[in-house]
Write an enzyme that holds these catalytic residues in place. Structure first.
Site, mmCIF file in Angstrom:
data_model
loop_
_atom_site.group_PDB
_atom_site.id
_atom_site.type_symbol
_atom_site.label_atom_id
_atom_site.label_comp_id
_atom_site.label_asym_id
_atom_site.label_seq_id
_atom_site.Cartn_x
_atom_site.Cartn_y
_atom_site.Cartn_z
ATOM 1 N N LYS A 256 7.449 -0.224 6.841
ATOM 2 C CA LYS A 256 6.742 1.050 6.647
ATOM 3 C C LYS A 256 7.779 2.157 6.569
ATOM 4 C CE LYS A 256 2.756 1.836 8.560
ATOM 5 N NZ LYS A 256 1.627 2.053 9.497
ATOM 6 N N ASP B 275 -8.546 4.457 16.493
ATOM 7 C CA ASP B 275 -9.045 4.176 15.145
ATOM 8 C C ASP B 275 -9.323 2.679 14.968
ATOM 9 O OD1 ASP B 275 -9.909 4.840 12.596
ATOM 10 O OD2 ASP B 275 -7.913 4.696 11.707
ATOM 11 N N GLY C 43 0.832 -1.197 0.000
ATOM 12 C CA GLY C 43 0.000 0.000 0.000
ATOM 13 C C GLY C 43 0.861 1.239 0.000
ATOM 14 N N GLY D 151 0.325 5.810 0.504
ATOM 15 C CA GLY D 151 -0.599 6.903 0.762
ATOM 16 C C GLY D 151 0.103 8.234 0.660
#
Length: 401
Positions: A163, A257, A141, A143
């Protein structure tokens, strides 16, 4: 109240209303600045401040991944995430934090030449690239701030999740601080229900942290692909999640979250909480955070009222609310409130309307499950289960029955 815009800057003034105007739970005195994402309250009205500026943006395609690009990326011909992957293979690596004891799924560092990475089924154009000691297996992924990669660590001889902040972000002190905060929080938490961080450092000046790769699927995708699970299984997943959350809370951390996409089910059926990107720590002096007052962070369908606009008020009971909302989704495949396209409408529902009961959608849900969801998602924190462990015990009792 009145809102004025001046060259991208937004300001609000109360016009002498009887009940006053609040921004992020704070009364407006005079004229103050507004920021995208802040909640404005005026009497019974609630307005979600979402600033959108209309402009014609020239776009192009990244030469590496084929994704859309604009602005500076267009001039450079590639997106920031792909430029991050252009780090030289022999780039310097500086490890700042590392777990001394191997965590579940993490092997000891071995001597001898490293075996080749498992690239039998590479995914995407970035597979095979080297970033320091890591060989990219797949891009999982990307972003606005960073990129998430599945990599082969030649030192540990195993697959990890890496990450990294990408080119457009690692020079921003606030973004860098939030990113490293997530890594350091996870480094200190040791619980089977939380995917741990095993290493934090920098490669060619870019911050990164690494975690074990967990084969599995998140709750959202599991329900979407296979339908809702049996009630006992759904409760089992959520008992595991609640107990992991309780451990996190005991460590002084609020996730903020929790939602179906942030609960991972591995191949053995164990549930793990992931993505602590907007987590906050708390102590006797209250909650610490890295967000502007009044900015909404999180997903409105799973967010408690006190977190909408004034995140300082979100303690461990905020996660209890989100666990209750996630239980609703896991049981029904739907969100606790009527679906709305407008973010403003989603927030208004969460602030003013009670959630639906699972039995409204799924007839075989017993009243005890309805009662658990209603209590976990009470508007006032003092009316909820006071700890995630209390919620876990209630769900477990129904599951065993």
């Amino acid at each position: 109240f009145e809102v004025e815009a001046d060259g991208g800057r937004y300001r609000i003034a109360d016009l002498g209303s009887r009940n006053g105007t609040k921004v992020g739970g704070m009364k407006v005195e005079g004229t103050i600045d507004l920021f995208p994402g802040q909640v404005i309250e005026a009497s019974a009205a609630v307005v979600f401040m979402l600033v959108v500026e209309e402009e014609v943006v020239e776009t192009g395609t990244c030469e590496f991944c084929g994704g859309a690009i604009s602005g500076e990326d267009l001039d450079l011909g590639s997106c920031a995430a792909c430029r991050t992957l252009s780090i030289e293979a022999d780039a310097s690596i500086h490890v700042t934090h590392r777990r001394e004891l191997p965590s579940p799924g993490v092997t000891e560092v071995m001597d001898g030449p490293p075996p080749p990475p498992p690239l039998g089924r590479p995914s995407g154009p970035v597979a095979g690239r080297r970033i320091g000691p890591f060989v990219v297996v797949a891009q999982m992924g990307k972003g606005a701030m960073g990129v998430v990669l599945k990599v082969w660590d030649e030192r540990r001889r195993e697959e990890l999740v890496l990450k990294m902040l990408h080119d457009a972000s690692f020079g921003d002190d606030k973004i860098r601080e939030r990113f490293l905060r997530e890594g350091k929080l996870l480094l200190r938490i040791r619980h089977p229900g939380v995917v741990p961080v095993v290493e934090i450092g920098e490669i060619a000046g870019r911050p990164y942290f690494a975690m074990p790769f967990v084969s599995g699927v998140d709750v959202y995708k599991r329900v979407q692909d296979q339908g809702v699970p049996p009630i006992a299984e759904a409760l089992d997943w959520m008992v595991q999640a609640a107990r992991a959350a309780h451990h996190v809370h005991e460590e002084g951390v609020v996730h903020r979250d929790i939602k179906p996409r942030n609960l991972m089910i591995d191949l053995e059926g164990s549930v793990r909480i992931i993505d602590f990107g907007i987590a906050a720590t708390f102590d006797a002096s209250g909650l610490e955070h890295l967000t502007a007052t009044g900015v909404v962070l999180g997903s409105p369908y799973y967010l408690p009222p006190e977190q909408m606009g004034h995140a300082r008020d979100a303690d461990r009971r905020a996660d209890v609310y989100s666990l209750g909302a996630t239980l609703f989704y896991t049981l029904t495949g739907d969100v606790p409130f009527e679906r709305r396209d407008s973010v403003i409408e989603r927030i208004r529902q969460a602030l003013t309307k009670p959630p639906r009961t699972p039995s409204d959608i799924r007839a075989d849900c017993p009243p005890a499950v309805d009662a658990i969801v209603a209590k976990a998602m009470a508007k006032k924190p003092e009316d909820r289960f006071q700890t995630a462990e209390d919620l876990a015990k209630a769900m477990d009792a129904v599951r065993r029955a």
